[in-house]
Write a protein that holds these residues in place. Structure first.
Motif, short mmCIF file in Angstrom:
data_model
loop_
_atom_site.label_atom_id
_atom_site.label_comp_id
_atom_site.label_asym_id
_atom_site.label_seq_id
_atom_site.Cartn_x
_atom_site.Cartn_y
_atom_site.Cartn_z
N GLY A 142 11.24 -4.79 4.43
CA GLY A 142 10.24 -5.85 4.45
C GLY A 142 8.93 -5.50 5.13
N ASP A 143 8.65 -4.20 5.35
CA ASP A 143 7.43 -3.84 6.05
C ASP A 143 6.47 -3.01 5.20
OD1 ASP A 143 8.86 -1.49 5.90
OD2 ASP A 143 8.88 -1.09 8.06
N THR A 144 6.70 -2.96 3.90
CA THR A 144 5.82 -2.16 3.02
C THR A 144 4.68 -2.97 2.43
OG1 THR A 144 7.08 -2.62 0.99
CG2 THR A 144 7.82 -0.75 2.36
N GLY A 145 4.78 -4.30 2.49
CA GLY A 145 3.78 -5.15 1.85
C GLY A 145 4.06 -5.39 0.38
N HIS A 146 4.99 -4.62 -0.20
CA HIS A 146 5.32 -4.77 -1.61
C HIS A 146 6.28 -5.95 -1.83
CE1 HIS A 146 3.34 -1.18 -3.07
NE2 HIS A 146 3.98 -0.42 -2.19
N ALA A 147 6.26 -6.47 -3.03
CA ALA A 147 7.21 -7.49 -3.46
C ALA A 147 8.00 -6.96 -4.65
CB ALA A 147 6.48 -8.77 -3.86
N GLN A 148 9.27 -7.31 -4.71
CA GLN A 148 10.03 -7.02 -5.93
C GLN A 148 9.37 -7.79 -7.08
OE1 GLN A 148 14.25 -7.42 -6.00
NE2 GLN A 148 14.58 -6.31 -4.08
N SER A 149 9.06 -7.09 -8.16
CA SER A 149 8.26 -7.67 -9.23
C SER A 149 8.75 -7.22 -10.59
CB SER A 149 6.78 -7.27 -9.06
OG SER A 149 6.31 -7.56 -7.77
N ALA A 192 -3.82 -7.45 -9.46
CA ALA A 192 -2.79 -6.44 -9.70
C ALA A 192 -3.22 -5.11 -9.09
CB ALA A 192 -2.54 -6.28 -11.20
N SER A 193 -2.25 -4.43 -8.52
CA SER A 193 -2.49 -3.11 -7.95
C SER A 193 -1.45 -2.15 -8.53
CB SER A 193 -2.42 -3.16 -6.42
OG SER A 193 -1.18 -3.70 -5.99
N GLU A 194 -1.32 -0.99 -7.95
CA GLU A 194 -0.37 0.00 -8.47
C GLU A 194 1.03 -0.59 -8.55
OE1 GLU A 194 0.52 3.80 -9.98
OE2 GLU A 194 -1.44 3.15 -9.23
N PHE A 195 1.66 -0.42 -9.70
CA PHE A 195 3.02 -0.91 -9.91
C PHE A 195 3.96 0.29 -9.88
CE2 PHE A 195 6.72 -2.09 -12.40
CZ PHE A 195 6.98 -3.40 -11.99
N TRP A 196 4.91 0.27 -8.96
CA TRP A 196 5.85 1.38 -8.80
C TRP A 196 7.18 1.01 -9.42
CZ3 TRP A 196 3.42 5.57 -7.05
CH2 TRP A 196 2.26 5.38 -6.30
N GLU A 197 7.59 1.78 -10.41
CA GLU A 197 8.83 1.50 -11.12
C GLU A 197 10.04 1.63 -10.19
OE1 GLU A 197 11.31 3.23 -14.99
OE2 GLU A 197 9.20 3.77 -14.66
N ALA A 198 10.92 0.64 -10.23
CA ALA A 198 12.13 0.67 -9.42
C ALA A 198 13.12 1.69 -9.97
CB ALA A 198 12.77 -0.70 -9.36
N GLU A 199 14.11 2.01 -9.17
CA GLU A 199 15.14 2.96 -9.56
C GLU A 199 15.84 2.51 -10.85
OE1 GLU A 199 14.48 3.11 -5.14
OE2 GLU A 199 14.54 1.60 -6.71
N GLU A 200 16.32 3.47 -11.62
CA GLU A 200 16.87 3.20 -12.94
C GLU A 200 18.01 2.18 -12.89
OE1 GLU A 200 17.58 2.91 -16.84
OE2 GLU A 200 15.83 3.82 -15.88
N TYR A 201 18.84 2.23 -11.87
CA TYR A 201 20.00 1.32 -11.85
C TYR A 201 19.59 -0.14 -11.69
CZ TYR A 201 19.77 1.21 -6.67
OH TYR A 201 19.38 1.06 -5.37
N GLU A 255 0.80 -1.22 0.00
CA GLU A 255 0.00 0.00 0.00
C GLU A 255 0.83 1.27 0.00
OE1 GLU A 255 -2.72 -0.20 3.24
OE2 GLU A 255 -3.84 -1.90 2.41
N ARG A 256 2.11 1.18 0.31
CA ARG A 256 2.92 2.40 0.38
C ARG A 256 3.13 2.99 -1.00
NH1 ARG A 256 8.00 2.51 4.27
NH2 ARG A 256 6.22 1.98 5.59
N GLU A 257 2.96 4.29 -1.12
CA GLU A 257 3.13 4.96 -2.40
C GLU A 257 4.60 5.33 -2.61
OE1 GLU A 257 0.51 8.26 -2.73
OE2 GLU A 257 -1.31 7.02 -2.69
N ASN A 258 5.02 5.25 -3.87
CA ASN A 258 6.39 5.62 -4.25
C ASN A 258 7.45 5.02 -3.34
OD1 ASN A 258 5.78 7.37 -6.51
ND2 ASN A 258 4.92 8.77 -5.00
N PRO A 259 7.42 3.70 -3.13
CA PRO A 259 8.41 3.10 -2.23
C PRO A 259 9.81 3.13 -2.86
CG PRO A 259 7.21 1.38 -3.38
CD PRO A 259 6.54 2.68 -3.74
N THR A 260 10.80 3.19 -2.02
CA THR A 260 12.19 3.14 -2.48
C THR A 260 12.75 1.75 -2.24
OG1 THR A 260 13.11 3.78 -0.34
CG2 THR A 260 12.47 5.57 -1.85
N TYR A 261 13.87 1.48 -2.86
CA TYR A 261 14.53 0.20 -2.68
C TYR A 261 14.90 -0.02 -1.21
CZ TYR A 261 17.96 -3.55 -3.31
OH TYR A 261 18.65 -4.74 -3.23
N GLN A 262 15.34 1.03 -0.55
CA GLN A 262 15.71 0.93 0.86
C GLN A 262 14.49 0.61 1.72
OE1 GLN A 262 16.80 3.34 -1.22
NE2 GLN A 262 18.92 2.55 -1.34
#
Length: 209
Positions: free
Chosen positions: A78-85, A161-170, A66-73
């Protein structure tokens, strides 16, 4: 031939041909579609799809929380609920969603709970994020088939599927930008060894050309 070939009746039927004033019939062009998968480290989930004919692009990112605009850090805690996808954009006329599912399964450990290989935490869980009822039905059917094949419960989640947040460019196409580091990480993580333990000669999945 796909090991899930008997499920093909679930796929969409033939597109209705468009009618034109010159009375000729032409097949309606099917737009590109999107599939979203989580299989542990997203660096390792891009290559199996990038090599497939019909795959337009892959994008690493974060979804399922559910967190918006999450960062890699933030994801790493592990507490955002998001998965690397990975978000896979593909042409359904060249490669089917069922084929994408087959590639997914042969690139994950479906029995691992909140981890994949050396990466531990809910952010590394395996999951299929479906975008419509057809994708959900196919995902559930193939999951059931794997459970029957191995006679054990599959931990892979099947979620809308829910909001997909693009990971950092690197992180994008990391295996191409940093091939030595990528190979070192993949080897040390034991990914290929575990895939071979689970899937044998099918590990890594097919290449559709």
């Amino acid at each position: 031939m796909s090991r899930f070939a008997h499920l093909r009746p679930l796929t969409l039927g033939v597109l209705v041909a468009a009618s034109f004033t010159n009375a000729s019939l032409q097949a309606q062009e099917q737009p590109n579609a999107v599939a979203t998968f989580a299989g542990g480290c997203f660096w390792c989930m891009e290559p199996p799809y990038d090599r497939q004919a019909g795959v337009i692009s892959t994008l690493s990112g974060y979804t399922g929380g559910e967190r918006e605009n999450p960062t890699y850090q933030e994801i790493g805690r592990g507490d955002t609920g998001h998965a690397q996808s990975v978000e896979v954009t593909y042409n359904p006329e060249e490669i089917s969603y069922e084929q994408l599912l087959e590639i997914f399964w042969y690139n994950v450990d479906p029995f691992a709970v909140d981890k994949q290989f050396c990466d531990v935490g809910s952010q590394y869980r395996s999951a299929i994020f479906y975008h419509d009822d057809e994708q959900r039905e196919l995902a559930e059917a193939t999951k059931a088939e794997i459970e029957q094949r191995f006679d054990r419960e599959v931990a892979t989640q099947i979620m809308p599927a829910s909001e997909f947040w693009e990971a950092e460019e690197y992180h994008q196409a990391y295996y191409q930008k940093n091939p030595l580091r990528y190979r070192f990480y993949r080897h040390n993580c034991g990914r290929d060894n575990r895939l071979e333990e689970v899937w044998g000669e099918d590990a890594g999945g097919p290449t559709y050309n």
